[in-house]
Design a protein around this motif. Sequence first.
Motif, short mmCIF file in Angstrom:
data_model
loop_
_atom_site.label_atom_id
_atom_site.label_comp_id
_atom_site.label_asym_id
_atom_site.label_seq_id
_atom_site.Cartn_x
_atom_site.Cartn_y
_atom_site.Cartn_z
N THR A 254 0.80 -1.13 -0.07
CA THR A 254 -0.11 0.12 0.18
C THR A 254 1.00 1.39 -0.08
O THR A 254 1.91 1.10 0.34
N PHE A 255 0.15 2.32 -0.43
CA PHE A 255 0.99 3.72 -0.32
C PHE A 255 0.11 4.79 -0.15
O PHE A 255 -1.22 4.71 -0.13
N GLY A 256 0.62 5.88 0.30
CA GLY A 256 -0.20 7.21 0.78
C GLY A 256 -0.83 6.92 2.08
O GLY A 256 -0.55 6.20 3.17
N ALA A 257 -2.07 7.57 2.28
CA ALA A 257 -2.60 7.23 3.51
C ALA A 257 -2.99 6.14 4.05
O ALA A 257 -2.90 5.63 4.90
N ARG A 258 -3.35 5.10 2.90
CA ARG A 258 -3.66 3.82 3.03
C ARG A 258 -2.47 2.99 3.54
O ARG A 258 -2.66 2.04 4.38
N ALA A 259 -1.40 3.42 3.36
CA ALA A 259 -0.14 2.96 3.88
C ALA A 259 0.32 3.30 5.28
O ALA A 259 1.10 2.76 5.91
N GLY A 260 -0.54 4.29 5.86
CA GLY A 260 0.10 4.97 7.17
C GLY A 260 0.89 6.11 6.94
O GLY A 260 1.53 6.55 7.95
N LEU A 261 0.88 6.61 5.82
CA LEU A 261 1.83 8.07 5.55
C LEU A 261 0.73 9.39 6.38
O LEU A 261 1.33 10.35 5.84
N ILE A 262 -0.28 8.91 6.83
CA ILE A 262 -1.07 10.11 7.31
C ILE A 262 -0.50 10.70 8.74
O ILE A 262 -0.37 9.43 9.39
N HIS A 263 -0.22 11.78 8.97
CA HIS A 263 0.18 12.10 10.31
C HIS A 263 -1.07 11.87 11.16
O HIS A 263 -2.23 12.53 11.01
N LEU A 274 4.13 12.60 -1.24
CA LEU A 274 5.02 13.13 -2.15
C LEU A 274 6.51 12.98 -2.17
O LEU A 274 7.43 12.85 -2.94
N ARG A 275 7.05 13.30 -0.77
CA ARG A 275 8.28 13.07 -0.31
C ARG A 275 8.69 11.44 -0.40
O ARG A 275 10.08 11.26 -0.58
N ALA A 276 7.80 10.72 -0.39
CA ALA A 276 8.04 9.07 -0.03
C ALA A 276 8.30 8.42 -1.45
O ALA A 276 8.74 7.40 -1.47
N VAL A 277 7.75 9.21 -2.50
CA VAL A 277 7.39 8.45 -3.88
C VAL A 277 8.71 8.19 -4.35
O VAL A 277 9.00 6.89 -4.84
N ASP A 278 9.76 8.87 -4.20
CA ASP A 278 11.12 8.55 -4.80
C ASP A 278 11.75 7.25 -4.03
O ASP A 278 12.54 6.43 -4.94
N PRO A 298 13.57 3.45 11.08
CA PRO A 298 13.52 4.77 11.69
C PRO A 298 12.02 5.34 11.38
O PRO A 298 11.43 5.97 12.25
N THR A 299 11.57 5.26 10.00
CA THR A 299 10.05 5.60 10.01
C THR A 299 9.14 4.80 10.54
O THR A 299 7.98 5.36 11.28
N SER A 341 6.53 16.73 11.33
CA SER A 341 7.03 16.66 9.67
C SER A 341 8.10 15.72 9.64
O SER A 341 8.77 15.50 10.91
N GLY A 342 8.27 14.91 8.68
CA GLY A 342 9.32 14.21 8.51
C GLY A 342 9.15 12.72 9.37
O GLY A 342 8.40 12.76 10.08
N ARG A 343 9.64 11.55 8.79
CA ARG A 343 9.63 10.24 9.17
C ARG A 343 10.93 9.65 9.70
O ARG A 343 11.01 8.43 10.07
N GLU A 344 12.00 10.50 9.61
CA GLU A 344 13.37 9.54 9.53
C GLU A 344 14.06 9.80 10.66
O GLU A 344 15.14 9.20 10.85
#
Length: 376
Positions: A254-263, A274-278, A298-299, A341-344
């Motif tokens: 999964t990717f985006g909010a579905r993957a847990g990239l929502i704060h 957008l930052r995680a795409v690359d 770390p994330t 912000s940030g996940r690292e």
Amino acid sequence: MIATPAADLAVVGLGPAGRALAHRAAAAGLRTVGVDPRPDRPWAPTYAAWVDELPSWLSPGVLRTRVAQPRVWATQPRTLDREYGVLDNPALHRTLDLSAVQTVTGTAAALGRGVVTLRDGTEIRAARVIDARGLRADPALAEQTAYGVVLPSAVAAPAMGGAECWFMDWRRDNGTSPGDPPSFLYAVPLGGDSVLLEETCLVGRPGLPLDTLRRRLDVRLRNRGVEVAADADFNVERVRFPVEAPRLRTAVMTFGARAGLIHPGTGYSVAASLRAVDDVVTALTVGADPAKALWPYPTRAVRSLREIGLRALLHLNPAFTAEFFDRFFALPTHRQRAYLSGREHPAATAATMWELFRTAPMPIRRTLAAASVRRS
């Protein structure tokens, strides 16, 4: 139905996160298929971000407005020394061009390793399938709700009190008492001489009903002298979405909010996606595991720390909400940024949480301590 040609990547869901993934993957030379019931649909929600969160490959032109120093009011007014921006949805849509992506109009009925089956029976085969369809409402998940109106700047001016932007305004001129579930005013310029005034329930399980937020916004605007003509024509925003993603093992990534990239403390996910795409695209191009690239240790640690913060917000006595946020926004900007912000950097995130705990009054400390050992 005859299967479509095999691809390197199939992205299911072409909202901002999925479209960005498909766009960057195709730009990296991957044969990419994007699947969505309406691939070119415009995006209605108002998306915003801290400007320093946006990736360097994204043009500054995707921002419709920028505010150098947004303000907050918890127990007192404070100015934040961090630029905030509202995304221009059509410009972002154009920037994430899909001309090199094979777009398929359809609804996914089933996703498996290497195959997407549409409701009409069409099978789309790819070496990797990634699900970016966003989060669905679920009573088990904490959610954010909001009701807002878009008004001309001159009409909205009394609500702004001279501020260009209110990131959070927790003043209780919305008809609530200290024991009521709290909500705040989110007020941002949208450009074109318009302002979004939105009454927001930051987190709840469930969130406050939209009718409740509408009434609170009406009271707040009335108390601030905002006069809206009875026959005025203005846009209304109704918001309801989960702020946490279930940790489930799924057949596909999964990717985006579905993957847990929502704060879980703000509800923001677009900038993080957008930052995680690359990271994901690079892994795909070199044959590495994109899931591991998206979620190194770390994330995962940062996500767990912020989930503690979510539990604290859900169990915080409403009478202490304003004090909680006043103590948070009294922290230095780099401490605020480490949590927002940030996940690292888990150490920086933990340091912010410790500093907040250290400076908070005892009732808030007890809630924070309990959240660190409690499971939702």
